[in-house]
Enzyme design. Structure first.
Site, PDB file in Angstrom:
ATOM      1  N   TRP A 105       0.816  -1.221   0.000  1.00  0.00           N
ATOM      2  CA  TRP A 105       0.000   0.000   0.000  1.00  0.00           C
ATOM      3  C   TRP A 105       0.841   1.259   0.000  1.00  0.00           C
ATOM      4  CZ3 TRP A 105      -4.232  -0.955  -2.113  1.00  0.00           C
ATOM      5  CH2 TRP A 105      -4.810  -2.214  -1.965  1.00  0.00           C
ATOM      6  N   ASP A 156      -1.866   6.610   6.220  1.00  0.00           N
ATOM      7  CA  ASP A 156      -2.930   5.733   5.763  1.00  0.00           C
ATOM      8  C   ASP A 156      -3.245   4.820   6.942  1.00  0.00           C
ATOM      9  OD1 ASP A 156      -4.511   3.756   4.674  1.00  0.00           O
ATOM     10  OD2 ASP A 156      -3.138   3.250   3.034  1.00  0.00           O
ATOM     11  N   LYS A 168     -12.983  -1.623   6.766  1.00  0.00           N
ATOM     12  CA  LYS A 168     -12.306  -2.565   7.655  1.00  0.00           C
ATOM     13  C   LYS A 168     -12.763  -2.343   9.103  1.00  0.00           C
ATOM     14  CE  LYS A 168      -8.555  -2.360   4.342  1.00  0.00           C
ATOM     15  NZ  LYS A 168      -8.426  -3.702   3.748  1.00  0.00           N
TER      16      LYS A 168
END
Lengths: 362, 362
Positions: B102, B171, B195
């Site tokens: 990511w 993030d 999530k």
């Protein structure tokens, strides 16, 4: 409370069958032991939802496998940017037709990337009609229109859709699958789902594969139509629940008889309202008759106090969200595919009653 | 079918209370006579949902009114682009720490806009730990990290969060509100909701107002943090249903005792799993102990056939989505805030049973 009639411009009313189906299966989707909200986007069970929604939408649009259908995020507004980013590289030119706020905004966003020429506009007449379209220069990368103008209450009828020598692109956010356009006329169409295709949070993009190949290379991933197409809109996590609802809407629409049948109902629903308005002593609609929207019927009394009294009384009758857009004032009844005839008739009944009670005020 | 344990990395399991609340009120929100999915984003009833979700999230993060909270679309991926677009104008430089896929993707996207320096990375060791952070040059526009690495199963503990002389951006998609970070250390954090905070289709961005003022001028509207902030994330139609679910998640988290309490539960849940793994004869976790994720516990047997047999048997025990990411293989148990201890214990029970039955194979 019993169910009200919701005339919101979007997010808008949904068919009760769709809501009840979603409600019934919300805690356990298809005997999976999970909510549809919890399904991994990499699971077979979700992919079936995703692919079925896609196939049904293409079928409803009567588009073959020369088109790709994408589920994207960011609303129509993000498409205002993504389109010129993909097609106006090197400061090339595109033609736009200005029929109100949404095309005006698309024009402003496109200017960040290329040269925009507004080749027709009804702005000087407050966007009360669809302008005549001049002959179109073949050097434009594309011609951009908005098929239905939510705020001003106009639309392109089938006959008025441009015969364009360059790729024709359209924002169909507020009238997608509401009338029987020949969709093969378009190289790219997009629509936020929250009016005719479900809930906010997903944008449908249908793009001709031949046009897709002409999109820019080497863009940030999220703006690269080719990547989204190659990955079947699963490059990153899609808005799974919103896509699920769009699938239910597509199924509902097929059960209604598809676009031909829904068009008939829409013509009848809007027709009743416009007929009433044209014969009313106190309510008016000022849109050129042949360009009137089937989806967003605007009307006003010309007296702000009377408009306010009308809106206040409407809620007591179970008729909600009839206030016109702040840039236009007055009233607006958004009567998308999911609005039943009963809703339109209830509105007309209330308008009649209001007219009787307020004749002297007009 | 009865409810299963869903270890998906996202979209992920939700608390049953949240699902049931949404299900119960799906056809009639708060006696409005409308579904929450149908509410106009310009209505008071929706604005209350929106503002309440925002306030609860800021409260859970213990952020004051020197921060703005935004609800955006397009997933974390769109933030990979929006951040450098806003802060690396004129090809200035930012520092990134690479801890896996990511951050690697965020780095690639940032290169479209400015100069990116990867000042630390654990790539050579397959991202099995959080790298040491060198002294940070004060000329960078920002320092970017990913606090939890979903694919590799590492995280920054509180102690390892950088003390950065330049704005710190993170993030937090896979561990937001799962442990008690000092959120005031960050100038901007973002997280896809699917999530720990609800369903896919909404991205939460918390941004320090002082940092917001430094964002670029004259950007396409959808990438302009200042416009979204000024308009309270209502410039265009937000993903209303996804925000509603995020609000329910925030309320649920407050009812659990907030982040302090949920952190204790997360430490206990992950602790049980790692303890089992560290004592197992056939299952291993290869992440540096102090950097292990509380949210995504990866494990493997080292034998592909055995991994496959484990995964196949798991579903029979009601344990789903335990397959590791395709880039890593093996297994992964994502145990976000909503995963109950019972789910973790059921997984351990099955692992024990599997170990007994397969000792000779390892």
């Amino acid at each position: 409370m019993e169910r009200v009639y919701n005339f919101s411009a979007g997010p808008a009313n949904l068919p009760l069958e769709v809501i009840e189906k979603a409600q019934n299966e919300l805690s356990d989707f298809n005997d999976s032991g999970m909510s549809v909200m919890e399904l991994s986007h990499r699971s077979k069970i979700y992919e079936d939802i995703h692919n079925e929604a896609k196939e049904k939408l293409l079928k409803l649009m009567k588009l073959g496998d020369d088109y790709e259908l994408l589920f994207l995020q960011g609303g129509a507004y993000t498409q205002f940017v993504t389109i010129p980013m993909n097609y106006l590289e090197d400061k090339s030119s595109a033609a736009y037709i200005n029929t109100g706020s949404w095309t005006a905004k698309a024009i402003e966003e496109a200017k960040f990337f290329g040269n925009v020429e507004v080749i027709a506009s009804s702005e000087k007449d407050h966007f009360t009609y669809i302008p005549e379209i001049p002959e179109i220069n073949k050097d434009y990368k594309y011609l951009y229109i908005c098929t239905n103008n939510t705020i001003y209450g106009t639309r392109y009828t089938k006959d008025k859709l441009p015969n364009s020598p360059v790729p024709l692109l359209a924002d169909m956010s507020s009238n997608i699958l509401s009338e029987n356009y020949d969709m093969t006329k378009f190289d790219l169409i997009f629509a936020g789902a929250q009016k005719n295709l479900g809930i906010s949070g997903v944008t449908i993009v249908a793009i001709k594969k031949d046009f897709l190949t002409k999109s820019a290379e080497n863009l940030p991933t999220m703006f690269d139509y080719k990547i989204h197409a190659e990955k079947n809109s699963l490059y990153n996590t899609p808005p799974t629940f919103a896509i699920y609802i769009t699938g239910l809407m597509a199924k509902w629409l097929i059960n209604q008889g598809g676009v031909e049948e829904i068009e008939k109902m829409n013509i009848e629903k809007a027709g009743k309202l416009y007929d009433f308005l044209d014969n009313s002593k106190i309510f008016k609609n000022n849109i050129k008759k042949e360009d009137r929207s089937l989806m967003n019927v605007i009307f006003f009394t010309g007296n702000k106090d009377l408009d306010a009294a009308f809106l206040k009384g409407a809620e007591k009758e179970g008729l909600f969200n009839l206030k016109g857009h702040r840039s236009v004032g007055g009233m607006r009844a958004s009567i998308y595919n999911a609005m039943p005839m009963d809703g339109v008739e209830s509105l007309i009944d209330y308008m009649k009653k209001f007219e009787m009670e307020n004749k002297q005020e007009a």
